[in-house]
Design an enzyme around this catalytic site. Sequence first.
Site, short mmCIF file in Angstrom:
data_model
loop_
_atom_site.label_atom_id
_atom_site.label_comp_id
_atom_site.label_asym_id
_atom_site.label_seq_id
_atom_site.Cartn_x
_atom_site.Cartn_y
_atom_site.Cartn_z
N LYS A 1 -6.80 -4.90 9.69
CA LYS A 1 -5.99 -5.58 8.66
C LYS A 1 -6.22 -7.10 8.66
O LYS A 1 -5.78 -7.80 7.75
CB LYS A 1 -4.50 -5.30 8.89
CG LYS A 1 -4.13 -3.82 9.03
CD LYS A 1 -4.47 -3.03 7.80
CE LYS A 1 -4.03 -1.58 7.87
NZ LYS A 1 -2.59 -1.36 7.91
N GLU B 1 10.82 -4.07 1.03
CA GLU B 1 10.27 -4.73 2.23
C GLU B 1 10.51 -6.23 2.16
O GLU B 1 10.94 -6.85 3.12
CB GLU B 1 8.77 -4.45 2.36
CG GLU B 1 8.45 -3.02 2.76
CD GLU B 1 6.97 -2.71 2.73
OE1 GLU B 1 6.22 -3.40 2.01
OE2 GLU B 1 6.54 -1.77 3.43
N GLY C 1 0.83 -1.21 0.00
CA GLY C 1 0.00 0.00 0.00
C GLY C 1 0.86 1.26 0.00
O GLY C 1 0.49 2.28 -0.56
O1 DER Z 1 3.14 -0.69 2.04
C1 DER Z 1 3.24 -1.51 2.97
O2 DER Z 1 3.53 -2.70 2.79
C2 DER Z 1 2.92 -1.05 4.36
O3 DER Z 1 3.60 -1.82 5.32
C3 DER Z 1 1.42 -1.20 4.52
O4 DER Z 1 1.13 -2.51 4.20
C4 DER Z 1 0.91 -0.89 5.89
O5 DER Z 1 0.84 0.49 5.95
P1 DER Z 1 0.04 1.20 7.13
O6 DER Z 1 0.71 0.76 8.40
O7 DER Z 1 0.22 2.67 6.84
O8 DER Z 1 -1.39 0.74 7.03
#
Ligand code: DER
Length: 223
Positions: free
Chosen positions: A121, A103, A96
């Site tokens: 989530k 990552e 996202g």
């Molecule tokens: O982009 C990513 O993978 C982030 O870790 C996302 O998955 C989670 O973002 P957030 O903590 O702002 O919801």
Amino acid sequence: LTQDELKTLVGQAALQYVVPGDIVGVGTGSTVNKFIDALASIKSTIKGAVSSSVASTERLQALGIPVFDANEVQSLSVYIDGADEIDGNGNMIKGGGAALTREKIVAALAQRFVCIADESKRVEVLGKFPLPVEVIPMATQHIARRFEAMGGVAKVRLKDGKPLVTDNGQHILDVTGLSIQNPLEFESQVNQWPGVVTVGVFAHQKAAVCLLGTAHGVQTLIY
Ligand code: DER
């Protein structure tokens, strides 16, 4: 508790997985930002961090935490990162924040992936959140057609009206309409498509632990 307060709760709870003298693997996103802020409060006890994005690097450095290149470390004891979705086995949808490639690289360096997330989530089956896929720009339409052939709808992620360019200089497709019943098999299949850099399914690099922020406090889920 607001979602922001839940993120703070799990960001702080993740400190328990940081070993003194560690170089800590650090993910990307608003929940990870809470962890970075908490990490700064114990920065004298750690050696530094390996970061998964320019954004996290800048936040870490601004807080006086040394950032090491991934090539400077053999392995990390822990990788702390958020998720867009996490299922009952620790498989995740991520990307996202457009950082999915780095990552997944840093997650691969770590002995243990600890996911920090608010309860929104948690899902049974991955795929309601649009699946991010980092792609080589010349391949976007070809890859979009492959997703359409499996019932998905793929759109190039835009930023200020133009295709978003990732830290690695690539584009991102967000794919809706998928229901990913077998994340491991799906990740392996899409990884084979020419032009795919990274698919935002983290099954090969799934979480070992999830610190889930709920109204009743932090739930520790072990996979
Ligand atoms: O982009 C990513 O993978 C982030 O870790 C996302 O998955 C989670 O973002 P957030 O903590 O702002 O919801």
